[in-house]
Design an enzyme around this catalytic site. Structure first.
Site, short mmCIF file in Angstrom:
data_model
loop_
_atom_site.label_atom_id
_atom_site.label_comp_id
_atom_site.label_asym_id
_atom_site.label_seq_id
_atom_site.Cartn_x
_atom_site.Cartn_y
_atom_site.Cartn_z
N GLU A 183 0.82 -1.21 0.00
CA GLU A 183 0.00 0.00 0.00
C GLU A 183 0.85 1.27 0.00
OE1 GLU A 183 0.56 -2.17 2.30
OE2 GLU A 183 0.04 -1.53 4.33
N ARG A 184 2.20 1.08 0.14
CA ARG A 184 3.07 2.27 0.18
C ARG A 184 3.43 2.76 -1.22
NH1 ARG A 184 7.31 0.15 4.52
NH2 ARG A 184 5.97 -1.54 5.17
N SER A 233 8.61 -9.03 5.02
CA SER A 233 9.49 -9.20 6.18
C SER A 233 9.23 -10.56 6.85
CB SER A 233 9.24 -8.06 7.17
OG SER A 233 7.88 -8.08 7.55
N CYS A 288 16.30 -6.97 -0.64
CA CYS A 288 16.44 -8.17 0.17
C CYS A 288 17.76 -8.88 -0.11
CB CYS A 288 15.29 -9.12 -0.12
SG CYS A 288 15.28 -9.62 -1.84
N GLU A 387 17.53 -7.25 10.76
CA GLU A 387 17.59 -6.74 9.39
C GLU A 387 17.39 -5.22 9.45
OE1 GLU A 387 14.19 -7.58 6.81
OE2 GLU A 387 15.55 -7.65 5.09
#
Ligand code: NAD
Length: 501
Positions: A183-184, A233, A288, A387
């Site tokens: 949604e970002r 994530s 990633c 992370e």
């Protein structure tokens, strides 16, 4: 008295059954990370909306399954043409909402396109098997059939490449898809839905449903959706894997990472420093497969850090649309605060901040932080254990190859890793010893090409199927094995014994 001027924001719509649908309830903000300004709003689906979209997908899928493989292939060829010709337009949509530089966004589009190219030979990838005469007059063949409706839930950091990792094969295999992008940065997914439609994909086969946890939970619980592909994530990947599996779905959930790059004493230190800086700070570390930890073996650490520092000093941080920028902002203010927190805490944990990205001076409200380099990092420190997903490169000093391998194998993440050495024997041994899914030998970001499949080990992947490439045709199809016999009607077939050859 203050006067408030209301500006109407554009809304990023859902695409279901070929129709653009605006929010009938909640919306979320979409920012330009380089200015910190809200530039749009995105519809956030309710659970009912998700279930409705799943029904629309199910209704459309029947005809798509019946569509000949040659016709499906033509869609892939046309899609390839559309994306190649309009790559710049798509890259600029990525930059506007994600913040990465335009050349980096073009790289993402190119890597996504590999999956479309792989699927232009879907007829080959969907071939079955045949065994003649497994018993007297008996033959066996295996076919691949689509699963039906599948869901693809994607992260913010690759708003084009990761959706293409998933939806392309899912569609090639005859499924209908509910794509739930981040949604970002949701606009690229709508662009992709339009491109697929222009390429000839029937309405209802690729549906884009925006949303947050409410939409995702509805996907995980919807009985029509039979498989879920997820990238994001680790905590969310674990959650998706568990809940989808409990509901009887096939699931592959790729999680976070902590990628180590070993630099051996015999390595070409200039080449290794170039690689560490490119892979550590490219896309502001929001990859990633970014290198997060350099493991310096023996006595090379000081010289290596010097070389990396020189290169960092030459990096230009700024708006991704500025051709002079090497690195853009982070995705949100929250991400900026989180990443800053790692640098804030590093010294207190016993590490040494060599280059401090917090000192970056950029005007405006953008979510910028400069590249940081942190030395003397070790397990047990937050900066090592978690992370970071930002432009913070750590250096861990070890005395031997064995110690380096032990460090990496003890990590809970196992997405990517690399060794830099001039010695073939060390490289071969590393490939053999290391417990990580994707390995580079003098290659810092070993993302496999589209003809292989992508996936880490341990907490970087929940499930057993890697993404895109050959393994994804396994994920998105069900195999059916048919045993055939055309008996002689004159012979009796009566036998209560268990059939053997
Ligand atoms: P994220 O886990 O926050 O979000 C991923 C997706 O899950 C989004 O679509 C989001 O809407 C949804 N989501 C978020 N919170 C949720 C919740 N509580 N319940 C249900 N759904 C939820 O990840 P992100 O911040 O968008 O992406 C960055 C992460 O993705 C990093 O950890 C990165 O390592 C990882 N990543 C992994 C790979 C890989 O191949 N292993 C590739 C890219 C990114």
């Amino acid at each position: 008295m203050t006067t408030v001027t209301e500006t109407k924001l554009t809304q990023v719509p859902h695409v279901v059954g070929g129709e653009r649908i605006l929010a009938d309830g909640r919306v979320g903000p979409v920012f330009n990370p380089a200015t910190g300004q809200q530039i749009a709003e995105v519809a956030l689906a309710s659970a009912d909306f998700v279930h409705e979209a799943a029904r629309a997908a199910r209704d459309a899928q029947k005809a798509w399954r019946d569509t000949g493989l040659g016709k499906r292939q033509q869609v892939m060829f046309r899609l390839r043409q559309i994306i190649s010709e309009r790559a710049e337009e798509l890259a600029r949509i990525i930059t506007g909402e994600h913040g990465k530089t335009v050349p980096d966004a073009l790289g993402e589009v190119a890597r996504g396109l590999e999956n479309v190219e792989f699927c232009t030979s879907l007829m080959h990838h969907l071939k079955g098997d045949y065994s003649e005469q497994v018993a007297g007059g008996v033959d066996v063949h295996q076919v691949r059939q689509p699963i039906g409706v599948v869901a693809c839930i994607t992260p913010f950091n690759f708003p084009v490449m990761v959706p293409l990792w998933m939806v392309t094969t899912a569609i090639a295999a005859g499924n209908a898809v509910i794509l739930k992008p981040s949604e970002r940065d949701p606009s690229a997914a709508v662009w992709l839905a339009d491109a697929f439609a222009e390429a000839g994909l029937p309405a209802g086969i690729l549906n884009v449903v925006h949303g947050d946890k409410e939409a995702v939970d509805a996907i995980l619980d919807d009985p029509i959706i039979r498989a879920v592909s997820f990238v994001g994530s680790t905590p969310i990947a674990k959650y998706i894997y568990t809940r989808a599996a409990e509901n009887g779905k096939r699931v592959q959930a790729l999680g976070g990472a902590k990628n180590h790059m070993i630099v051996m004493p015999d390595a070409d230190l200039d080449a290794a420093a170039d690689a560490a800086v490119s892979a550590g700070y490219g896309s502001a570390g929001e990859r990633c497969m970014a290198v997060s930890v350099v493991v310096a073996v023996g006595d090379i650490a000081d010289e290596f850090i010097e070389k990396v520092t020189q290169r960092i000093r030459g990096l230009r941080v700024g708006d991704g649309f500025d051709p002079d920028s090497d690195m853009g902002p982070l995705i949100t203010r929250d991400a900026l605060e989180r990443v800053t927190g790692f640098v804030d805490g590093a010294s207190g944990e016993g590490a040494t901040v060599v280059v401090d990205g917090r000192e970056l001076d950029v005007s405006g409200e953008g979510f910028f932080i400069g590249p940081s380099l942190v030395d003397n990092v070790a397990p047990g420190m937050r900066v090592y254990d978690e992370e970071i997903f930002g432009p913070v490169l750590s250096v861990t000093r070890v005395s031997s190859y064995d110690e380096a391998v032990e460090l990496i194998n003890a990590n809970r993440f196992a997405n990517g890793t690399a060794v830099f050495t001039r010695d073939g024997k060390t490289a071969r041994q590393f490939e053999y010893d290391i417990e990580v899914g994707m390995v580079g030998i003098n290659v810092p970001i070993p993302v496999p090409i589209g003809a292989y499949s992508f996936g880490g080990w341990k907490e970087s992947l929940f499930g057993d199927t890697h993404m895109y490439g050959p393994e994804s045709f396994n994920f998105y199809t069900r195999r059916k094995v048919v045993t055939t016999r055309w008996p002689d009607p004159s012979e009796s077939q009566l036998s209560l014994g268990f059939p053997t050859h």
